[in-house]
Design a protein around this motif. Structure first.
Motif, PDB file in Angstrom:
ATOM      1  N   VAL A 196       0.835  -1.210   0.000  1.00  0.00           N
ATOM      2  CA  VAL A 196       0.000   0.000   0.000  1.00  0.00           C
ATOM      3  C   VAL A 196       0.864   1.251   0.000  1.00  0.00           C
ATOM      4  N   GLY A 197       0.221   2.376  -0.206  1.00  0.00           N
ATOM      5  CA  GLY A 197       0.900   3.666  -0.071  1.00  0.00           C
ATOM      6  C   GLY A 197       0.991   4.020   1.412  1.00  0.00           C
ATOM      7  N   GLN A 208      -1.876   4.475   3.924  1.00  0.00           N
ATOM      8  CA  GLN A 208      -2.693   3.341   4.356  1.00  0.00           C
ATOM      9  C   GLN A 208      -2.041   2.530   5.477  1.00  0.00           C
ATOM     10  N   ALA A 234       8.317   4.665  -4.365  1.00  0.00           N
ATOM     11  CA  ALA A 234       7.749   5.970  -4.730  1.00  0.00           C
ATOM     12  C   ALA A 234       6.693   6.350  -3.715  1.00  0.00           C
TER      13      ALA A 234
HETATM   14  P1  ADP Z   1      -6.285   9.807  -4.313  1.00  0.00           P
HETATM   15  O1  ADP Z   1      -5.443  10.550  -3.306  1.00  0.00           O
HETATM   16  O2  ADP Z   1      -6.062  10.316  -5.681  1.00  0.00           O
HETATM   17  O3  ADP Z   1      -7.754   9.767  -3.927  1.00  0.00           O
HETATM   18  P2  ADP Z   1      -6.264   7.100  -3.411  1.00  0.00           P
HETATM   19  O4  ADP Z   1      -6.382   7.571  -2.007  1.00  0.00           O
HETATM   20  O5  ADP Z   1      -7.456   6.454  -4.046  1.00  0.00           O
HETATM   21  O6  ADP Z   1      -5.771   8.323  -4.311  1.00  0.00           O
HETATM   22  O7  ADP Z   1      -5.012   6.137  -3.483  1.00  0.00           O
HETATM   23  C1  ADP Z   1      -4.978   4.838  -4.015  1.00  0.00           C
HETATM   24  C2  ADP Z   1      -3.580   4.276  -3.824  1.00  0.00           C
HETATM   25  O8  ADP Z   1      -2.609   5.065  -4.522  1.00  0.00           O
HETATM   26  C3  ADP Z   1      -3.123   4.268  -2.361  1.00  0.00           C
HETATM   27  O9  ADP Z   1      -2.357   3.097  -2.111  1.00  0.00           O
HETATM   28  C4  ADP Z   1      -2.268   5.500  -2.251  1.00  0.00           C
HETATM   29  O10 ADP Z   1      -1.316   5.412  -1.225  1.00  0.00           O
HETATM   30  C5  ADP Z   1      -1.617   5.565  -3.631  1.00  0.00           C
HETATM   31  N1  ADP Z   1      -1.368   6.970  -3.986  1.00  0.00           N
HETATM   32  C6  ADP Z   1      -2.284   7.916  -4.272  1.00  0.00           C
HETATM   33  N2  ADP Z   1      -1.706   9.102  -4.556  1.00  0.00           N
HETATM   34  C7  ADP Z   1      -0.372   8.910  -4.436  1.00  0.00           C
HETATM   35  C8  ADP Z   1       0.782   9.755  -4.597  1.00  0.00           C
HETATM   36  N3  ADP Z   1       0.648  11.035  -4.952  1.00  0.00           N
HETATM   37  N4  ADP Z   1       1.982   9.219  -4.388  1.00  0.00           N
HETATM   38  C9  ADP Z   1       2.136   7.912  -4.048  1.00  0.00           C
HETATM   39  N5  ADP Z   1       1.099   7.065  -3.884  1.00  0.00           N
HETATM   40  C10 ADP Z   1      -0.141   7.539  -4.072  1.00  0.00           C
END
Ligand code: ADP
Ligand code: TRP
Length: 327
Positions: A142-143, A146, A179
């Protein structure tokens, strides 16, 4: 080892989603067991339009398949095709204190951004824990945003196992991508909610225009520039080879290079990666029956795993389902 992750069908995929999440999902599909699901129950906290939710759900499937998800290597399915996950969410909610949910950053952030603070939004981490625990997942890519949810999942697994004095649920570990934060066109974190995204599947023309609009400072062409403070360079770093990144770094520091040139290269790199995916996506979109087959066969396999875990969960806590009612 089982890898699992979910992605909400809540809008178009952007470069941040790809580099922060999807790319590593696809790289991990060679693991013994890789499960990826489209978190449509989660999206109900923000998308409350049936036709739109159906469309966005299909879009995620098309995106993943076009970007290289191989249905022979990983299961790609809809969360709602394994409805037992909502049953586990309820059971987990009975062993989880309210305080844990009240500490969730993402809940506070979403409410601050104007999302309605429904009970669903508040209980979102419980459903997410159920998603993970129902497949006895070991690793959850996950990012960064999360990670707290995964820690809450570890806590909930512990609450259940302690309460019923059995090791029924397996504690997962988060896995972060390199990233961690991809900048958007305005230099802030790229996010749908900031309207600063570079979308993956726009037309080449629109995408180029968007990349050319990335905000930079006003250092004149001839002067040296700092790569470390530049969003264009951050994007180059994420997409180019290490040798090329080094070359750009030197060119930035030497001066005599305009940001327009660096942006042009980002656009080219983007097209090299996502141009072929755009074509695959268009083909798949004209054959939705095949996509539906992929999703439903994967769901059937996932449901078998979920069924086994739910059997153990129900037994541990004394919930009975008559043979006729067994799903
Ligand atoms: P958003 O912020 O566009 O609504 P989401 O919250 O749906 O995006 O994110 C979906 C996935 O993509 C998650 O795992 C999140 O950590 C990753 N993610 C979203 N934006 C980024 C970013 N700018 N850099 C790195 N990862 C990201
Ligand atoms: N909350 C995740 C996100 O917004 C999506 C998600 C739902 C998820 N359930 C999950 C991710 C289980 C990993 C595991 O990105």
């Amino acid at each position: 080892m089982r890898v699992l992750s979910g992605v909400q069908p809540s809008g178009k995929l952007h470069l941040g989603n790809y580099l922060g999440a999807v790319k590593q999902h696809i790289e991990l599909q060679g693991e013994d067991s890789a499960l990826y699901f489209i978190a449509n129950y989660h999206s109900l906290t923000t998308v409350q339009d049936a036709a739109l939710l159906r469309q966005l759900t299909l879009d995620v499937a098309l995106d993943y398949l076009a970007l290289g998800l191989d249905p022979n290597k990983a299961l790609l399915f809809r969360q709602s095709d394994v409805p037992e996950v909502t049953e586990l969410a309820w059971i987990l909610s009975t062993v989880t204190g309210r305080g844990l949910l009240e500490r969730a950053h993402s809940y506070k952030d979403k409410v601050a951004k104007g999302v309605v603070p429904s009970m669903g939004l508040m209980c979102y981490p419980i459903l997410m824990a159920a998603d993970i625990l129902i497949y006895r997942s070991n690793t959850v890519p996950v990012g960064k945003d999360q990670v707290q949810h995964i820690e809450m999942t570890q806590d909930m697994a512990g609450y259940f196992n302690n309460k019923y004095d059995r090791e029924v649920l397996v504690r997962p570990e988060p896995r972060l991508n390199a990233a961690q934060i991809v900048p958007g066109v305005d230099g802030q974190k790229m996010s749908k909610s900031y309207g600063n995204t570079i979308d993956l599947f726009d037309t080449p023309k629109k995408t180029r225009k968007c990349i050319m609009s990335v905000k930079t400072d006003s250092t004149p062409v001839e002067e040296p520039k700092s790569p470390d403070r530049c969003s264009v360079f951050a994007l180059l770093r994420l997409m180019a080879s290490p040798e090329e990144v080094e070359e750009w770094s030197q060119r930035y520091r030497a001066g005599g290079m305009g940001y327009g040139e660096a942006k042009g290269r980002v656009a080219e790199l983007f097209e090299g990666i996502f141009g072929p995916a755009r074509e695959r996506r268009a083909k798949l979109a004209s054959d939705v029956d095949t996509v539906e087959d992929i999703l439903s066969s994967a769901a059937a396999e996932a449901r078998v795993i979920a069924g086994e875990v739910m059997h153990d969960v129900r037994e541990a806590c004394g919930i009975m389902v008559s043979a006729k009612g067994t799903r």
